[in-house]
Design an enzyme around this catalytic site. Sequence first.
Site, mmCIF file in Angstrom:
data_model
loop_
_atom_site.group_PDB
_atom_site.id
_atom_site.type_symbol
_atom_site.label_atom_id
_atom_site.label_comp_id
_atom_site.label_asym_id
_atom_site.label_seq_id
_atom_site.Cartn_x
_atom_site.Cartn_y
_atom_site.Cartn_z
ATOM 1 N N ILE A 128 38.285 45.368 58.795
ATOM 2 C CA ILE A 128 37.947 46.684 59.344
ATOM 3 C C ILE A 128 37.391 46.549 60.759
ATOM 4 O O ILE A 128 37.682 47.363 61.641
ATOM 5 C CB ILE A 128 36.922 47.388 58.422
ATOM 6 C CG1 ILE A 128 37.509 47.595 57.016
ATOM 7 C CG2 ILE A 128 36.479 48.716 59.014
ATOM 8 C CD1 ILE A 128 36.481 48.042 55.961
ATOM 9 N N ASP A 155 26.445 35.246 65.662
ATOM 10 C CA ASP A 155 26.226 35.175 64.217
ATOM 11 C C ASP A 155 25.057 36.106 63.944
ATOM 12 O O ASP A 155 23.955 35.908 64.484
ATOM 13 C CB ASP A 155 25.890 33.729 63.827
ATOM 14 C CG ASP A 155 25.747 33.578 62.318
ATOM 15 O OD1 ASP A 155 25.265 34.523 61.652
ATOM 16 O OD2 ASP A 155 26.116 32.509 61.801
ATOM 17 N N TYR A 164 25.007 42.396 46.751
ATOM 18 C CA TYR A 164 25.722 43.349 47.616
ATOM 19 C C TYR A 164 25.087 44.730 47.527
ATOM 20 O O TYR A 164 24.790 45.355 48.549
ATOM 21 C CB TYR A 164 27.190 43.412 47.191
ATOM 22 C CG TYR A 164 28.072 44.182 48.152
ATOM 23 C CD1 TYR A 164 28.357 43.682 49.419
ATOM 24 C CD2 TYR A 164 28.627 45.399 47.788
ATOM 25 C CE1 TYR A 164 29.169 44.380 50.303
ATOM 26 C CE2 TYR A 164 29.452 46.097 48.665
ATOM 27 C CZ TYR A 164 29.720 45.583 49.920
ATOM 28 O OH TYR A 164 30.529 46.276 50.794
ATOM 29 N N LYS A 186 23.102 46.519 50.729
ATOM 30 C CA LYS A 186 23.695 47.709 51.355
ATOM 31 C C LYS A 186 22.802 48.942 51.119
ATOM 32 O O LYS A 186 22.747 49.844 51.954
ATOM 33 C CB LYS A 186 25.105 47.956 50.831
ATOM 34 C CG LYS A 186 26.129 46.918 51.280
ATOM 35 C CD LYS A 186 26.489 47.037 52.758
ATOM 36 C CE LYS A 186 27.652 46.124 53.127
ATOM 37 N NZ LYS A 186 28.028 46.218 54.550
ATOM 38 N N VAL A 246 39.175 48.928 50.637
ATOM 39 C CA VAL A 246 40.088 48.670 51.761
ATOM 40 C C VAL A 246 40.762 47.294 51.620
ATOM 41 O O VAL A 246 40.098 46.300 51.271
ATOM 42 C CB VAL A 246 39.302 48.736 53.095
ATOM 43 C CG1 VAL A 246 40.262 48.653 54.279
ATOM 44 C CG2 VAL A 246 38.463 50.005 53.169
ATOM 45 N N THR A 257 41.449 44.223 52.751
ATOM 46 C CA THR A 257 41.025 43.185 53.694
ATOM 47 C C THR A 257 40.781 41.923 52.873
ATOM 48 O O THR A 257 40.962 41.935 51.653
ATOM 49 C CB THR A 257 39.707 43.589 54.378
ATOM 50 O OG1 THR A 257 38.712 43.737 53.343
ATOM 51 C CG2 THR A 257 39.826 44.893 55.148
HETATM 52 N N1 LIG Z 1 36.920 46.038 52.159
HETATM 53 C C1 LIG Z 1 36.312 46.961 51.433
HETATM 54 O O1 LIG Z 1 36.851 47.459 50.423
HETATM 55 C C2 LIG Z 1 34.957 47.487 51.851
HETATM 56 C C3 LIG Z 1 34.402 48.531 51.092
HETATM 57 C C4 LIG Z 1 33.155 49.059 51.455
HETATM 58 C C5 LIG Z 1 32.481 48.502 52.541
HETATM 59 N N2 LIG Z 1 33.025 47.470 53.242
HETATM 60 C C6 LIG Z 1 32.239 46.908 54.358
HETATM 61 O O2 LIG Z 1 33.004 46.912 55.538
HETATM 62 C C7 LIG Z 1 32.617 45.804 56.372
HETATM 63 C C8 LIG Z 1 33.850 45.016 56.775
HETATM 64 O O3 LIG Z 1 34.477 44.569 55.581
HETATM 65 P P1 LIG Z 1 35.941 43.927 55.546
HETATM 66 O O4 LIG Z 1 36.550 44.425 54.316
HETATM 67 O O5 LIG Z 1 36.609 44.066 56.855
HETATM 68 O O6 LIG Z 1 35.527 42.391 55.285
HETATM 69 P P2 LIG Z 1 36.161 40.982 55.743
HETATM 70 O O7 LIG Z 1 37.602 41.116 55.992
HETATM 71 O O8 LIG Z 1 35.665 40.015 54.740
HETATM 72 O O9 LIG Z 1 35.441 40.744 57.133
HETATM 73 C C9 LIG Z 1 34.061 40.512 57.188
HETATM 74 C C10 LIG Z 1 33.690 40.237 58.627
HETATM 75 O O10 LIG Z 1 32.273 39.957 58.656
HETATM 76 C C11 LIG Z 1 32.102 38.798 59.447
HETATM 77 N N3 LIG Z 1 30.867 38.080 59.137
HETATM 78 C C12 LIG Z 1 30.456 37.624 57.947
HETATM 79 N N4 LIG Z 1 29.296 36.986 58.084
HETATM 80 C C13 LIG Z 1 28.966 37.050 59.398
HETATM 81 C C14 LIG Z 1 27.891 36.579 60.174
HETATM 82 N N5 LIG Z 1 26.892 35.869 59.635
HETATM 83 N N6 LIG Z 1 27.862 36.844 61.512
HETATM 84 C C15 LIG Z 1 28.866 37.546 62.076
HETATM 85 N N7 LIG Z 1 29.938 37.988 61.400
HETATM 86 C C16 LIG Z 1 29.974 37.743 60.078
HETATM 87 C C17 LIG Z 1 33.336 37.941 59.164
HETATM 88 O O11 LIG Z 1 33.448 36.972 60.178
HETATM 89 P P3 LIG Z 1 34.189 35.536 59.958
HETATM 90 O O12 LIG Z 1 35.631 35.825 60.308
HETATM 91 O O13 LIG Z 1 33.499 34.636 60.919
HETATM 92 O O14 LIG Z 1 33.981 35.149 58.529
HETATM 93 C C18 LIG Z 1 34.405 39.017 59.199
HETATM 94 O O15 LIG Z 1 34.796 39.292 60.525
HETATM 95 C C19 LIG Z 1 31.599 45.011 55.560
HETATM 96 O O16 LIG Z 1 30.298 45.325 55.968
HETATM 97 C C20 LIG Z 1 31.844 45.471 54.132
HETATM 98 O O17 LIG Z 1 30.707 45.331 53.318
HETATM 99 C C21 LIG Z 1 34.245 46.948 52.924
#
Ligand SMILES: NC(=O)c1ccc[n+]([C@@H]2O[C@H](COP(=O)([O-])OP(=O)(O)OC[C@H]3O[C@@H](n4cnc5c(N)ncnc54)[C@H](OP(=O)(O)O)[C@@H]3O)[C@@H](O)[C@H]2O)c1
Length: 231
Positions: A14, A59, A149, A153, A183, A185
Amino acid sequence: MTRTALVTGANRGIGHETARRLADLGFRVLVAGRDADACRDTAAALREAGGDAEALTLDVTDPAAGETLAGLAVDVLVNNAGIFPDYGVSVFDVAETTVRDAFEINFHGPLRIARALVPGMIERGHGRVVNLTSGYATLDGMGGTLTAYRTSKAALNALTCILAAECESRGDVKVNAVDPGWVRTNMGGPQAPRSPAEAAADVVHAATLPADGPTGRLLKRGEPVSWNQGN
Ligand SMILES: NC(=O)c1ccc[n+]([C@@H]2O[C@H](COP(=O)([O-])OP(=O)(O)OC[C@H]3O[C@@H](n4cnc5c(N)ncnc54)[C@H](OP(=O)(O)O)[C@@H]3O)[C@@H](O)[C@H]2O)c1
């Protein structure tokens, strides 16, 4: 005047799609992530597509992150970086370190970054903060498992309200949380019904709210919903 947006975790999922859309809208995008090479590649790809982007190695767990960000004039902060570390794990089994890690990334990271950047928004009289949250965090309808989680959150939701309250009457600074739904991802997996593009559209909507838009709210599909709206 060019506006600047900082997106954490901008190299995939995202966050990546949000960075791309903000660049398309004319923002100068600070592509923040913990992998310096990936940030450079993402920023280069955004520039190749005609956008204005710079890499920022960050980070969110780094206690010195605030110093890294000091002096940056950021108009839009998207606290997107997050982890989902305990799917299906019982409250009786989850490791304490897992809960701590989730709080470090999902809560302390956004707190640290907001404390570094929001005072500048207040000084300049304008800013938008978007915190990525989840239906798993809402209290009414909260089920079992996912302790790390859900609680991290839920703390982020509380932070959203606190920050919004402290920004109110101090210029046009809005702080909201966005629940993007489930989503497709790395985090959400291939079965999720929503695309990163659909989720990013919701995030960008919150990042570009007009002056009479909401603050201190949970937004879902662009609309304010009850903080108690669980999954
Ligand atoms: N996907 C869903 O269904 C969903 C639903 C509700 C909420 N969300 C929220 O949406 C956000 C994005 O989720 P996503 O689905 O895109 O997840 P994702 O594909 O797993 O991406 C997570 C991102 O967070 C970064 N990250 C993790 N730890 C970090 C740190 N210590 N410092 C900096 N960056 C860090 C990762 O970087 P690296 O590439 O370095 O690992 C990656 O870019 C999250 O906050 C998640 O909780 C997602």
